[in-house]
Write a protein that holds these residues in place. Structure first.
Motif, PDB file in Angstrom:
ATOM      1  N   SER A 134       6.555  35.458  34.085  1.00 14.01           N
ATOM      2  CA  SER A 134       7.622  35.616  35.064  1.00 14.01           C
ATOM      3  C   SER A 134       7.046  35.610  36.471  1.00 14.01           C
ATOM      4  O   SER A 134       5.917  36.053  36.694  1.00 14.01           O
ATOM      5  CB  SER A 134       8.367  36.937  34.820  1.00 14.01           C
ATOM      6  OG  SER A 134       9.336  37.164  35.815  1.00 14.01           O
ATOM      7  N   SER A 135       7.844  35.108  37.400  1.00 17.14           N
ATOM      8  CA  SER A 135       7.428  35.144  38.801  1.00 17.14           C
ATOM      9  C   SER A 135       7.972  36.389  39.487  1.00 17.14           C
ATOM     10  O   SER A 135       7.718  36.626  40.670  1.00 17.14           O
ATOM     11  CB  SER A 135       7.916  33.882  39.515  1.00 17.14           C
ATOM     12  OG  SER A 135       9.309  33.734  39.348  1.00 17.14           O
TER      13      SER A 135
ATOM     14  N   GLY B  32       2.812  28.894  34.833  1.00 20.05           N
ATOM     15  CA  GLY B  32       1.681  28.031  35.139  1.00 20.05           C
ATOM     16  C   GLY B  32       0.337  28.712  34.972  1.00 20.05           C
ATOM     17  O   GLY B  32      -0.703  28.048  35.017  1.00 20.05           O
ATOM     18  N   GLY B  33       0.349  30.006  34.753  1.00 16.69           N
ATOM     19  CA  GLY B  33      -0.882  30.767  34.616  1.00 16.69           C
ATOM     20  C   GLY B  33      -1.459  30.720  33.214  1.00 16.69           C
ATOM     21  O   GLY B  33      -0.953  30.004  32.335  1.00 16.69           O
ATOM     22  N   SER B  34      -2.518  31.501  33.017  1.00 19.89           N
ATOM     23  CA  SER B  34      -3.236  31.496  31.748  1.00 19.89           C
ATOM     24  C   SER B  34      -3.498  32.926  31.275  1.00 19.89           C
ATOM     25  O   SER B  34      -3.599  33.851  32.089  1.00 19.89           O
ATOM     26  CB  SER B  34      -4.576  30.775  31.890  1.00 19.89           C
ATOM     27  OG  SER B  34      -4.404  29.428  32.270  1.00 19.89           O
ATOM     28  N   LEU B  35      -3.594  33.058  29.983  1.00 15.47           N
ATOM     29  CA  LEU B  35      -3.988  34.308  29.343  1.00 15.47           C
ATOM     30  C   LEU B  35      -4.806  33.986  28.112  1.00 15.47           C
ATOM     31  O   LEU B  35      -4.624  32.927  27.500  1.00 15.47           O
ATOM     32  CB  LEU B  35      -2.775  35.134  28.910  1.00 15.47           C
ATOM     33  CG  LEU B  35      -2.049  36.006  29.938  1.00 15.47           C
ATOM     34  CD1 LEU B  35      -0.848  36.670  29.285  1.00 15.47           C
ATOM     35  CD2 LEU B  35      -2.969  37.044  30.537  1.00 15.47           C
ATOM     36  N   ARG B  36      -5.667  34.922  27.732  1.00 18.07           N
ATOM     37  CA  ARG B  36      -6.444  34.774  26.504  1.00 18.07           C
ATOM     38  C   ARG B  36      -6.210  36.003  25.638  1.00 18.07           C
ATOM     39  O   ARG B  36      -6.509  37.126  26.055  1.00 18.07           O
ATOM     40  CB  ARG B  36      -7.928  34.638  26.813  1.00 18.07           C
ATOM     41  CG  ARG B  36      -8.762  34.281  25.586  1.00 18.07           C
ATOM     42  CD  ARG B  36     -10.224  34.282  25.933  1.00 18.07           C
ATOM     43  NE  ARG B  36     -11.045  33.624  24.931  1.00 18.07           N
ATOM     44  CZ  ARG B  36     -12.230  34.072  24.529  1.00 18.07           C
ATOM     45  NH1 ARG B  36     -12.725  35.186  25.048  1.00 18.07           N
ATOM     46  NH2 ARG B  36     -12.929  33.409  23.608  1.00 18.07           N
ATOM     47  N   LEU B  37      -5.680  35.768  24.449  1.00 19.47           N
ATOM     48  CA  LEU B  37      -5.468  36.839  23.489  1.00 19.47           C
ATOM     49  C   LEU B  37      -6.630  36.893  22.505  1.00 19.47           C
ATOM     50  O   LEU B  37      -7.196  35.857  22.146  1.00 19.47           O
ATOM     51  CB  LEU B  37      -4.173  36.628  22.712  1.00 19.47           C
ATOM     52  CG  LEU B  37      -2.888  36.460  23.520  1.00 19.47           C
ATOM     53  CD1 LEU B  37      -1.690  36.332  22.580  1.00 19.47           C
ATOM     54  CD2 LEU B  37      -2.695  37.596  24.493  1.00 19.47           C
TER      55      LEU B  37
ATOM     56  N   GLY C 169      -0.102  40.639  28.703  1.00 19.88           N
ATOM     57  CA  GLY C 169       0.187  41.123  30.043  1.00 19.88           C
ATOM     58  C   GLY C 169       1.202  40.271  30.741  1.00 19.88           C
ATOM     59  O   GLY C 169       1.868  39.425  30.131  1.00 19.88           O
ATOM     60  N   LEU C 170       1.308  40.487  32.049  1.00 20.17           N
ATOM     61  CA  LEU C 170       2.243  39.745  32.887  1.00 20.17           C
ATOM     62  C   LEU C 170       1.493  38.627  33.609  1.00 20.17           C
ATOM     63  O   LEU C 170       0.429  38.869  34.202  1.00 20.17           O
ATOM     64  CB  LEU C 170       2.879  40.693  33.906  1.00 20.17           C
ATOM     65  CG  LEU C 170       3.767  40.069  34.978  1.00 20.17           C
ATOM     66  CD1 LEU C 170       5.005  39.426  34.347  1.00 20.17           C
ATOM     67  CD2 LEU C 170       4.170  41.124  36.005  1.00 20.17           C
TER      68      LEU C 170
ATOM     69  N   PHE D 222      -9.016  33.990  18.603  1.00 21.58           N
ATOM     70  CA  PHE D 222      -8.600  33.963  20.000  1.00 21.58           C
ATOM     71  C   PHE D 222      -7.453  32.967  20.179  1.00 21.58           C
ATOM     72  O   PHE D 222      -7.332  32.005  19.416  1.00 21.58           O
ATOM     73  CB  PHE D 222      -9.756  33.535  20.897  1.00 21.58           C
ATOM     74  CG  PHE D 222     -11.002  34.358  20.722  1.00 21.58           C
ATOM     75  CD1 PHE D 222     -12.024  33.919  19.888  1.00 21.58           C
ATOM     76  CD2 PHE D 222     -11.146  35.566  21.373  1.00 21.58           C
ATOM     77  CE1 PHE D 222     -13.173  34.672  19.705  1.00 21.58           C
ATOM     78  CE2 PHE D 222     -12.289  36.328  21.200  1.00 21.58           C
ATOM     79  CZ  PHE D 222     -13.303  35.884  20.367  1.00 21.58           C
ATOM     80  N   LEU D 223      -6.646  33.206  21.194  1.00 20.67           N
ATOM     81  CA  LEU D 223      -5.618  32.252  21.570  1.00 20.67           C
ATOM     82  C   LEU D 223      -5.686  32.069  23.078  1.00 20.67           C
ATOM     83  O   LEU D 223      -5.353  32.984  23.834  1.00 20.67           O
ATOM     84  CB  LEU D 223      -4.227  32.727  21.156  1.00 20.67           C
ATOM     85  CG  LEU D 223      -3.106  31.720  21.381  1.00 20.67           C
ATOM     86  CD1 LEU D 223      -3.274  30.512  20.455  1.00 20.67           C
ATOM     87  CD2 LEU D 223      -1.733  32.359  21.177  1.00 20.67           C
ATOM     88  N   GLU D 224      -6.153  30.902  23.488  1.00 14.27           N
ATOM     89  CA  GLU D 224      -6.207  30.557  24.898  1.00 14.27           C
ATOM     90  C   GLU D 224      -4.886  29.907  25.258  1.00 14.27           C
ATOM     91  O   GLU D 224      -4.516  28.878  24.676  1.00 14.27           O
ATOM     92  CB  GLU D 224      -7.365  29.589  25.155  1.00 14.27           C
ATOM     93  CG  GLU D 224      -7.630  29.306  26.611  1.00 14.27           C
ATOM     94  CD  GLU D 224      -8.319  30.462  27.318  1.00 14.27           C
ATOM     95  OE1 GLU D 224      -9.161  31.131  26.683  1.00 14.27           O
ATOM     96  OE2 GLU D 224      -8.007  30.700  28.499  1.00 14.27           O
ATOM     97  N   MET D 225      -4.181  30.507  26.218  1.00 11.36           N
ATOM     98  CA  MET D 225      -2.853  30.020  26.585  1.00 11.36           C
ATOM     99  C   MET D 225      -2.877  29.563  28.033  1.00 11.36           C
ATOM    100  O   MET D 225      -3.159  30.367  28.933  1.00 11.36           O
ATOM    101  CB  MET D 225      -1.809  31.128  26.398  1.00 11.36           C
ATOM    102  CG  MET D 225      -1.788  31.705  24.991  1.00 11.36           C
ATOM    103  SD  MET D 225      -0.458  32.884  24.737  1.00 11.36           S
ATOM    104  CE  MET D 225      -0.980  34.217  25.813  1.00 11.36           C
ATOM    105  N   ASN D 226      -2.606  28.295  28.256  1.00 10.25           N
ATOM    106  CA  ASN D 226      -2.587  27.706  29.591  1.00 10.25           C
ATOM    107  C   ASN D 226      -1.191  27.162  29.901  1.00 10.25           C
ATOM    108  O   ASN D 226      -0.376  26.966  28.998  1.00 10.25           O
ATOM    109  CB  ASN D 226      -3.623  26.598  29.686  1.00 10.25           C
ATOM    110  CG  ASN D 226      -5.035  27.097  29.457  1.00 10.25           C
ATOM    111  OD1 ASN D 226      -5.444  28.109  30.006  1.00 10.25           O
ATOM    112  ND2 ASN D 226      -5.788  26.384  28.636  1.00 10.25           N
ATOM    113  N   SER D 227      -0.956  26.912  31.165  1.00  7.77           N
ATOM    114  CA  SER D 227       0.329  26.345  31.615  1.00  7.77           C
ATOM    115  C   SER D 227       1.497  27.128  31.022  1.00  7.77           C
ATOM    116  O   SER D 227       2.448  26.553  30.491  1.00  7.77           O
ATOM    117  CB  SER D 227       0.425  24.870  31.207  1.00  7.77           C
ATOM    118  OG  SER D 227      -0.639  24.129  31.744  1.00  7.77           O
ATOM    119  N   LEU D 228       1.412  28.426  31.137  1.00 11.73           N
ATOM    120  CA  LEU D 228       2.427  29.273  30.520  1.00 11.73           C
ATOM    121  C   LEU D 228       3.786  29.097  31.168  1.00 11.73           C
ATOM    122  O   LEU D 228       3.894  28.855  32.387  1.00 11.73           O
ATOM    123  CB  LEU D 228       1.999  30.738  30.588  1.00 11.73           C
ATOM    124  CG  LEU D 228       0.940  31.117  29.535  1.00 11.73           C
ATOM    125  CD1 LEU D 228       0.198  32.387  29.933  1.00 11.73           C
ATOM    126  CD2 LEU D 228       1.586  31.275  28.173  1.00 11.73           C
TER     127      LEU D 228
END
Length: 121
Positions: free
Chosen positions: A120-121, A15-20, A10-11, A79-85
Motif C-alpha cells: 500500500s502507498s 513496486g517494492g520488494s520483500l523477502r520471506l 511487512g508493509l 525463501f520467497l523473493e517478491m518483486n514488483s509488488l
C-alpha cells in the motif's frame, strides 16, 4: 514435533520488494517439498509458489516473473523473493512443508502461522 516459522512480512509500497523466509525445525526426517500460500481477506487460500526436494518449482500465474522461490536444504529453509509488488499481493502468507517427521509412518503437510504482507502507498 515439527515447527514452521515464517519471517519477513511487512508493509511495502507498490513496486517494492520483500523477502520471506520459512525455517522448519524439530523432528524432521526428510522434506519432500516446501511452498508458500497466501490468503487475502474474504478469499480462499491459494498456492503462490512451490519447490520440490529436487528443485522443481511451480508458480501461480499471478506471480510468475515477479516472485522467486528458493531453498537452503541444509537449513530446512525456504525463501520467497517478491518483486514488483502490487496491492493485490496483500495477504497473509503461509509456509507449507510436505515432510516426513521422525516417528511417523507417512509424510504429512505442516503449516506455519503466517506472516502479513501489506502492499500500500
Amino acid at each position: 514435533q515439527v515447527q514452521l516459522v515464517e519471517s519477513g512480512g511487512g508493509l511495502v509500497q507498490p513496486g517494492g520488494s520483500l523477502r520471506l523466509s520459512c525455517a522448519a525445525s524439530g523432528s524432521i526426517g526428510s522434506i519432500n517439498a516446501m511452498g508458500w500460500y497466501r490468503q487475502a481477506p474474504g478469499k480462499e487460500r491459494e498456492l503462490v509458489a512451490h519447490i520440490t526436494s529436487g528443485g522443481s518449482t511451480e508458480y501461480a500465474d499471478s506471480v510468475k516473473g515477479r516472485f522467486t522461490i528458493s531453498r537452503d536444504s541444509a537449513k530446512n529453509t525456504v525463501f520467497l523473493e517478491m518483486n514488483s509488488l502490487k496491492p493485490e499481493d496483500t495477504a497473509v502468507y503461509y509456509c507449507n512443508a510436505n515432510l516426513w517427521a521422525l516417528g511417523t509412518r507417512y509424510a504429512g503437510s505442516y503449516w506455519g502461522k503466517g506472516t502479513l504482507v501489506t502492499v500500500s502507498s
